[in-house]
Design an enzyme around this catalytic site. Structure first.
Site, PDB file in Angstrom:
ATOM      1  N   ASP A 182      47.784  48.027  37.955  1.00 17.35           N
ATOM      2  CA  ASP A 182      47.591  48.585  39.286  1.00 17.35           C
ATOM      3  C   ASP A 182      48.473  47.789  40.239  1.00 17.35           C
ATOM      4  OD1 ASP A 182      46.086  50.156  41.334  1.00 17.35           O
ATOM      5  OD2 ASP A 182      45.503  48.142  41.967  1.00 17.35           O
ATOM      6  N   GLU A 266      51.087  52.757  37.624  1.00 16.51           N
ATOM      7  CA  GLU A 266      50.951  53.786  38.639  1.00 16.51           C
ATOM      8  C   GLU A 266      52.313  54.077  39.257  1.00 16.51           C
ATOM      9  OE1 GLU A 266      47.619  54.470  42.121  1.00 16.51           O
ATOM     10  OE2 GLU A 266      48.193  52.480  41.505  1.00 16.51           O
ATOM     11  N   CYS A 319      35.529  56.387  38.501  1.00 16.37           N
ATOM     12  CA  CYS A 319      34.815  55.369  37.734  1.00 16.37           C
ATOM     13  C   CYS A 319      35.454  55.261  36.350  1.00 16.37           C
ATOM     14  CB  CYS A 319      33.344  55.743  37.587  1.00 16.37           C
ATOM     15  SG  CYS A 319      32.459  54.652  36.454  1.00 16.37           S
ATOM     16  N   CYS A 322      32.474  56.265  33.554  1.00 17.51           N
ATOM     17  CA  CYS A 322      31.940  57.604  33.309  1.00 17.51           C
ATOM     18  C   CYS A 322      32.766  58.733  33.932  1.00 17.51           C
ATOM     19  CB  CYS A 322      30.504  57.690  33.814  1.00 17.51           C
ATOM     20  SG  CYS A 322      30.388  57.705  35.608  1.00 17.51           S
ATOM     21  N   CYS A 338      29.752  52.695  41.231  1.00 21.59           N
ATOM     22  CA  CYS A 338      29.536  54.044  40.725  1.00 21.59           C
ATOM     23  C   CYS A 338      28.085  54.458  40.966  1.00 21.59           C
ATOM     24  CB  CYS A 338      29.865  54.111  39.241  1.00 21.59           C
ATOM     25  SG  CYS A 338      29.633  55.768  38.583  1.00 21.59           S
ATOM     26  N   CYS A 341      26.710  55.977  37.120  1.00 22.25           N
ATOM     27  CA  CYS A 341      26.324  55.130  35.984  1.00 22.25           C
ATOM     28  C   CYS A 341      26.000  53.698  36.399  1.00 22.25           C
ATOM     29  CB  CYS A 341      27.408  55.121  34.909  1.00 22.25           C
ATOM     30  SG  CYS A 341      28.843  54.131  35.311  1.00 22.25           S
ATOM     31  N   ASP A 348      40.642  46.921  42.057  1.00 24.43           N
ATOM     32  CA  ASP A 348      41.930  46.973  41.351  1.00 24.43           C
ATOM     33  C   ASP A 348      41.745  46.982  39.835  1.00 24.43           C
ATOM     34  OD1 ASP A 348      43.070  46.914  43.826  1.00 24.43           O
ATOM     35  OD2 ASP A 348      43.589  44.780  43.775  1.00 24.43           O
TER      36      ASP A 348
HETATM   37 ZN   LIG Z   1      30.339  55.520  36.398  1.00 25.90          ZN
END
Ligand SMILES: [Zn+2]
Length: 377
Positions: A182, A266, A319, A322, A338, A341, A348
């Site tokens: 990142d 990226e 996330c 998940c 998140c 989850c 980062d």
């Molecule tokens: Zn999650």
């Protein structure tokens, strides 16, 4: 497979040699400008077109041109032929503009083919110039084929020799490791496995120095010797920043290439980000563009793989566990939380994991092992 590599060295000509180098820059410019002049005179309504003189003919016309390397003049002549070929090429997608005249400010360089120079430990032998002192801070690997040398003078008045060689590519040993990177404003690089490169502070320091020197320059009267001096100072700082940046990028890219076989990264829209004024300075400082291109060519040299992830891919908002998306994430949120989850992770770090996953998905190669790695991380 072979590749071309350039090795750039600072050279230290004597006063006499410097005079002759400057003359060579000038003569090469004469060859180019003569060709431009004739080219731009072309008139399809005329049956008799003016033909440009060859470098040999030019030398007969201007006796003083014999003082400098004939090979340098021929190389420039060849450059113009290449330009003409490109100009009239029908397969070219983008049209190129008409040739431009070169002056003292635009062009201070010339090229010699491999038979006309010899690189030794502390010197470089240049046709018509002789042995010039050189600092060989990076040796050309054994077995490389010498192609050409470009001798130039930068805006600080320093002389440089850039030696172009053709090398056999030797792949670096495989490590079996994969990484997602990142790119950021706070931290230059964050890898999903904890690999971190901080944003170099010295760019910022030099920036302050540069700002002061520029302010100084703006107060000097046009044409004065003080202005000339101040201008040189600004050029020197620019040069210093560029050298430091280059060194930093070379070092970090080599480290990454040595450590990892597969690098997901990226694809930031740097131009778009620079428009955001607050970020502009640190982004341009960090020189992402240079980092990208260096990483990509090094990976190609050493048999490693770099995969760019689409810049619209929401690496920060998703996330990594998940796949839930936090659409309300802002730049100031340093931790990703998140709500689906319960994952809580450094922003980062979460992003870099997503980048690796996405890069692996994009990459056509089969990489089952690495996907396990990201699950564990
Ligand atoms: Zn999650």
């Amino acid at each position: 497979m072979t590749t071309l590599k350039a090795f750039k060295y600072r050279i230290y000509p004597t006063k006499q040699q410097a005079v002759l180098l400057n003359k060579t820059f000038g003569c090469v410019r004469v060859v180019w400008n003569h060709n431009v002049e004739v080219f731009n005179k072309f008139d399809k309504n005329l049956t008799e077109q003016e033909q440009s003189l060859t470098s040999t003919q030019l030398k007969q016309k201007f006796v003083w041109m014999s003082e400098v390397s004939a090979a340098a003049l021929q190389q420039k002549e060849m450059d113009f032929k290449t330009f003409k070929k490109n100009y009239f090429s029908t397969s070219r997608k983008k049209k190129i503009g008409r040739p431009a005249f070169k002056n003292r400010d635009s062009n201070q360089s010339y090229r010699l083919p491999n038979q006309k120079f010899t690189l030794r430990e502390n010197t470089i032998q240049l046709e018509k110039i002789g042995k010039v002192k050189l600092v060989l801070d990076r040796a050309v690997p054994v077995g490389c084929k010498f192609m050409s040398v470009t001798v130039s003078k930068n805006k600080c008045g320093q002389f440089l020799a850039s030696v172009l060689v053709e090398c056999e590519i030797i792949a670096k040993p495989k490590t079996g490791k994969f990484i997602g990177l990142d790119i950021g404003i706070k931290t230059f690089l964050t890898g999903n496995d904890g690999f971190i490169v901080e944003n170099p502070q010295f760019f910022r320091e030099s920036q302050a120095e540069l700002k002061q020197a520029q302010r100084h320059l703006s107060r000097k009267k046009k044409g004065s010797s003080r202005r000339k001096k101040a201008k040189l100072k600004v050029a020197r700082i620019h040069n210093k920043i560029a050298n430091r940046r280059k060194h930093f990028i070379q070092e970090k890219t080599t480290e990454i290439i040595n450590l990892y076989d597969f690098i997901g990264i990226e694809d930031l829209n740097v131009a778009g980000m620079v428009q955001n004024h607050k970020l502009a300075k640190s982004i341009s400082d960090a020189a992402f563009t240079e980092f990208y291109s260096t990483l990509i060519y090094k990976a190609a040299w050493y048999g490693k793989e770099v995969v760019k992830v689409d810049r619209w891919f929401a690496s920060s908002k998703t996330c990594s566990c998940c796949g839930w998306k936090n659409e309300n994430l802002t730049l100031s949120d340093r931790v990703f939380e998140c709500l689906a989850c319960g994952l809580k992770k450094d922003r980062d770090l979460n992003a870099s994991e997503n980048i690796l996953k996405e890069a692996l998905r994009v990459s056509s190669a089969i990489r089952t092992q690495s996907e396990c790695q990201t699950e564990i991380a």
